[in-house]
Motif scaffolding. Sequence first.
Motif, PDB file in Angstrom:
ATOM      1  N   ILE A 105       0.853  -1.200   0.000  1.00 39.29           N
ATOM      2  CA  ILE A 105       0.000   0.000   0.000  1.00 39.29           C
ATOM      3  C   ILE A 105       0.887   1.249   0.000  1.00 39.29           C
ATOM      4  O   ILE A 105       2.059   1.181   0.392  1.00 39.29           O
ATOM      5  CB  ILE A 105      -0.950  -0.011   1.228  1.00 39.29           C
ATOM      6  CG1 ILE A 105      -2.122   0.964   1.052  1.00 39.29           C
ATOM      7  CG2 ILE A 105      -0.201   0.276   2.525  1.00 39.29           C
ATOM      8  CD1 ILE A 105      -3.255   0.762   2.061  1.00 39.29           C
ATOM      9  N   GLY A 106       0.322   2.361  -0.437  1.00 36.53           N
ATOM     10  CA  GLY A 106       1.051   3.637  -0.409  1.00 36.53           C
ATOM     11  C   GLY A 106       2.329   3.542  -1.232  1.00 36.53           C
ATOM     12  O   GLY A 106       2.338   3.093  -2.372  1.00 36.53           O
ATOM     13  N   GLY A 107       3.423   3.929  -0.617  1.00 37.78           N
ATOM     14  CA  GLY A 107       4.706   3.902  -1.312  1.00 37.78           C
ATOM     15  C   GLY A 107       5.160   2.500  -1.669  1.00 37.78           C
ATOM     16  O   GLY A 107       6.040   2.318  -2.511  1.00 37.78           O
ATOM     17  N   SER A 108       4.566   1.496  -1.056  1.00 34.16           N
ATOM     18  CA  SER A 108       4.913   0.110  -1.383  1.00 34.16           C
ATOM     19  C   SER A 108       3.958  -0.459  -2.430  1.00 34.16           C
ATOM     20  O   SER A 108       3.837  -1.684  -2.551  1.00 34.16           O
ATOM     21  CB  SER A 108       4.900  -0.751  -0.113  1.00 34.16           C
ATOM     22  OG  SER A 108       5.947  -0.355   0.740  1.00 34.16           O
ATOM     23  N   SER A 167       6.466  -4.442   2.211  1.00 41.18           N
ATOM     24  CA  SER A 167       6.171  -3.529   3.315  1.00 41.18           C
ATOM     25  C   SER A 167       7.480  -3.172   3.988  1.00 41.18           C
ATOM     26  O   SER A 167       8.166  -4.040   4.521  1.00 41.18           O
ATOM     27  CB  SER A 167       5.219  -4.184   4.325  1.00 41.18           C
ATOM     28  OG  SER A 167       4.997  -3.320   5.416  1.00 41.18           O
ATOM     29  N   LYS A 168       7.820  -1.885   3.933  1.00 40.72           N
ATOM     30  CA  LYS A 168       9.085  -1.471   4.538  1.00 40.72           C
ATOM     31  C   LYS A 168       9.063  -1.716   6.042  1.00 40.72           C
ATOM     32  O   LYS A 168       9.980  -2.285   6.602  1.00 40.72           O
ATOM     33  CB  LYS A 168       9.348  -0.002   4.230  1.00 40.72           C
ATOM     34  CG  LYS A 168      10.711   0.449   4.688  1.00 40.72           C
ATOM     35  CD  LYS A 168      11.024   1.865   4.282  1.00 40.72           C
ATOM     36  CE  LYS A 168      12.463   2.172   4.695  1.00 40.72           C
ATOM     37  NZ  LYS A 168      12.826   3.556   4.523  1.00 40.72           N
ATOM     38  N   SER A 169       7.974  -1.300   6.667  1.00 37.18           N
ATOM     39  CA  SER A 169       7.887  -1.471   8.119  1.00 37.18           C
ATOM     40  C   SER A 169       7.594  -2.935   8.476  1.00 37.18           C
ATOM     41  O   SER A 169       7.966  -3.415   9.533  1.00 37.18           O
ATOM     42  CB  SER A 169       6.766  -0.594   8.681  1.00 37.18           C
ATOM     43  OG  SER A 169       5.518  -1.029   8.159  1.00 37.18           O
ATOM     44  N   THR A 172       2.345  -2.833   8.413  1.00 35.96           N
ATOM     45  CA  THR A 172       1.188  -2.050   7.951  1.00 35.96           C
ATOM     46  C   THR A 172      -0.046  -2.958   7.860  1.00 35.96           C
ATOM     47  O   THR A 172       0.013  -4.057   7.303  1.00 35.96           O
ATOM     48  CB  THR A 172       1.510  -1.405   6.590  1.00 35.96           C
ATOM     49  OG1 THR A 172       2.734  -0.683   6.728  1.00 35.96           O
ATOM     50  CG2 THR A 172       0.417  -0.448   6.150  1.00 35.96           C
ATOM     51  N   ARG A 231       7.414   6.641  -0.523  1.00 34.41           N
ATOM     52  CA  ARG A 231       6.953   7.288  -1.755  1.00 34.41           C
ATOM     53  C   ARG A 231       8.080   7.598  -2.736  1.00 34.41           C
ATOM     54  O   ARG A 231       7.812   8.029  -3.852  1.00 34.41           O
ATOM     55  CB  ARG A 231       6.158   8.557  -1.406  1.00 34.41           C
ATOM     56  CG  ARG A 231       6.905   9.575  -0.585  1.00 34.41           C
ATOM     57  CD  ARG A 231       5.968  10.661  -0.079  1.00 34.41           C
ATOM     58  NE  ARG A 231       6.599  11.609   0.824  1.00 34.41           N
ATOM     59  CZ  ARG A 231       6.726  11.435   2.136  1.00 34.41           C
ATOM     60  NH1 ARG A 231       6.274  10.346   2.702  1.00 34.41           N
ATOM     61  NH2 ARG A 231       7.300  12.362   2.879  1.00 34.41           N
ATOM     62  N   GLN A 310       0.489  11.006  -4.042  1.00 37.08           N
ATOM     63  CA  GLN A 310       1.099  10.592  -2.780  1.00 37.08           C
ATOM     64  C   GLN A 310       2.417  11.331  -2.545  1.00 37.08           C
ATOM     65  O   GLN A 310       2.695  11.812  -1.451  1.00 37.08           O
ATOM     66  CB  GLN A 310       1.367   9.084  -2.724  1.00 37.08           C
ATOM     67  CG  GLN A 310       1.836   8.673  -1.324  1.00 37.08           C
ATOM     68  CD  GLN A 310       2.585   7.354  -1.247  1.00 37.08           C
ATOM     69  OE1 GLN A 310       2.791   6.700  -2.251  1.00 37.08           O
ATOM     70  NE2 GLN A 310       2.997   6.991  -0.054  1.00 37.08           N
ATOM     71  N   GLU A 314       2.007  13.690   0.655  1.00 36.40           N
ATOM     72  CA  GLU A 314       2.676  13.304   1.903  1.00 36.40           C
ATOM     73  C   GLU A 314       3.908  14.158   2.176  1.00 36.40           C
ATOM     74  O   GLU A 314       4.296  14.340   3.322  1.00 36.40           O
ATOM     75  CB  GLU A 314       3.095  11.825   1.849  1.00 36.40           C
ATOM     76  CG  GLU A 314       2.000  10.860   2.268  1.00 36.40           C
ATOM     77  CD  GLU A 314       2.497   9.440   2.493  1.00 36.40           C
ATOM     78  OE1 GLU A 314       3.686   9.144   2.245  1.00 36.40           O
ATOM     79  OE2 GLU A 314       1.680   8.597   2.899  1.00 36.40           O
ATOM     80  N   GLN A 442       6.170  11.686   7.333  1.00 35.59           N
ATOM     81  CA  GLN A 442       4.710  11.665   7.174  1.00 35.59           C
ATOM     82  C   GLN A 442       4.052  11.431   8.536  1.00 35.59           C
ATOM     83  O   GLN A 442       3.336  10.453   8.721  1.00 35.59           O
ATOM     84  CB  GLN A 442       4.260  10.620   6.135  1.00 35.59           C
ATOM     85  CG  GLN A 442       4.723   9.177   6.339  1.00 35.59           C
ATOM     86  CD  GLN A 442       6.166   8.961   6.004  1.00 35.59           C
ATOM     87  OE1 GLN A 442       6.709   9.587   5.088  1.00 35.59           O
ATOM     88  NE2 GLN A 442       6.842   8.109   6.754  1.00 35.59           N
TER      89      GLN A 442
HETATM   90  O1  PA5 Z   1       5.251   6.847   1.952  1.00 38.17           O
HETATM   91  C1  PA5 Z   1       5.033   6.183   2.951  1.00 38.17           C
HETATM   92  O2  PA5 Z   1       5.855   6.115   3.854  1.00 38.17           O
HETATM   93  C2  PA5 Z   1       3.749   5.391   3.128  1.00 38.17           C
HETATM   94  O3  PA5 Z   1       2.858   5.582   2.100  1.00 38.17           O
HETATM   95  C3  PA5 Z   1       4.087   3.921   3.170  1.00 38.17           C
HETATM   96  O4  PA5 Z   1       4.751   3.587   1.996  1.00 38.17           O
HETATM   97  C4  PA5 Z   1       2.859   3.052   3.352  1.00 38.17           C
HETATM   98  O5  PA5 Z   1       2.178   3.404   4.525  1.00 38.17           O
HETATM   99  C5  PA5 Z   1       3.246   1.589   3.426  1.00 38.17           C
HETATM  100  O6  PA5 Z   1       4.187   1.386   4.430  1.00 38.17           O
HETATM  101  P1  PA5 Z   1       4.996   0.039   4.538  1.00 38.17           P
HETATM  102  O7  PA5 Z   1       5.840  -0.103   3.327  1.00 38.17           O
HETATM  103  O8  PA5 Z   1       5.800   0.183   5.784  1.00 38.17           O
HETATM  104  O9  PA5 Z   1       3.976  -1.072   4.629  1.00 38.17           O
END
Ligand code: PA5
Length: 477
Positions: A105-108, A167-169, A172, A231, A310, A314, A442
């Motif tokens: 999701i998001g940046g991922s 997922s970086k973290s 999520t 992102r 995004q 962000e 963010q």
């Molecule tokens: O830009 C960001 O940091 C967020 O959009 C993340 O990419 C998003 O919440 C997904 O996070 P993660 O890759 O830790 O699952």
Amino acid sequence: MTRTGISWHVIISRRWSGGLNEGMNRMIQLDLRFAREAFRESELELLEPAVAAADAALRRRQVAGADFLGWLDLASRTLAAGTQALEEAAEAIRSEADVLVVVGIGGSYLGARAAFEFLKPQYYNQLPRSLRGGPELYFAGNHLSARGFRDLLRTLEGKRVYLNVISKSGTTTEPALAFRVLRAWLEQTAGHEAARKQIYVTTDAARGALKHLADVEGYPSFVVPDDVGGRYSVLTPVGLLPLAAIGVDIGQLLQGAAEAEQSLTDPRLAANAAYRYAAVRNVLYRKGLTTELFAYYEPALAYVAEWWKQLFGESEGKDGKGIFPASAGYTTDLHSLGQFVQEGRRNLFETVLRLTEPPCDLAIPSAPQMDDGLEYLAGRPFNWVNDQARLATQMAHASGGVPNLLVELPDMSERSLGQLFYFFELACAMSGQLMGVNAFDQPGVEAYKTNMFALLGKPGYELQQAALRAQLESAVT
Ligand code: PA5
């Protein structure tokens, strides 16, 4: 020629037919002709010292969020280091999988989706395998809709499915829940051992639940670098692995970004289109134009717009500041948003993305018997008609008080897309500096998560849950 003498033709994309990319030496151009009335050149000149100082600070890694500047030279570093491991994994997926599901999701998520939609045919998943050149590609983990899962699982039925969980973290909620669903389905249908080989993980090098699980299960893994935020991560394995798996030339994507790196080093506004774009945005913002509409005339750009939203949303939207990033797909949205853009509240400017050389064309057929008043267009190419619509709209919106910035992209190749990613990333970093915000954090996205965890009953959130319930009750009475 048809039986009726109607002459029409389709020019098949050079990319699809494996031809040369003639646009490879061309770079992104910024055309400000339809924004001229909204600012003076002297206003840009006044920003030159701030831009030069911000550029120096960025390059010296002395800005707020400096730990997340790895994207600045990511493409050239990746090209120098090579992408062999990534390409081997991608080849294994491409040759084995009927379907690849990318979970993130998001940046991922948005960078890979943007590139997929931009580079691959619109109905990619419906094409026969021989024309696709890779597995079908679906995205999951970007919503919490049960219907979405039901529909996806029905689509996967009977197919050999690979997963790329990103997922970086590693924590999520949306991708973690989607991974639960898809992993259970895969283990049930393919067996635990097979599933272990069909699950690829892209996550932090050392931390997080996903990293731990990947280590325990032995899933093939790739790393999201510490110094690249979500992102800005499309040119890391986050975007590169799934894109390579569907046959995108990631070398060309990186090459385009590396070319942009090299061509956008001069901080002077006359020499740096990304900084000029950032500076014009900043001048317009200070004049009260607080919404930017990213407009495009090619449906394949819809997710580039989402990625762009995004990136800027962000990066800039914090401390009570920011330009609200919105998007419009024209000419479709001229029939819905067009009225507002032309005559609504005057706090808008538009950034229009134009493809100098679209990948194919189609001549409008002659049909005098149809009496639709369009025969004057017979034989005209659609690209020309589309571009006249773009020009007409830009002129109308500009004269209606909506300054129009035009970003021209040479073509729809990997190389041009790589350039585009870098162009907007650099512009966004400069924009954040000019606006006085940290463009690389963010903090605001945590607020909804805290509430959501509390309402969902996550252990450790009991106090917040009680407070929210009380708040909800008092709102009802
Ligand atoms: O830009 C960001 O940091 C967020 O959009 C993340 O990419 C998003 O919440 C997904 O996070 P993660 O890759 O830790 O699952």
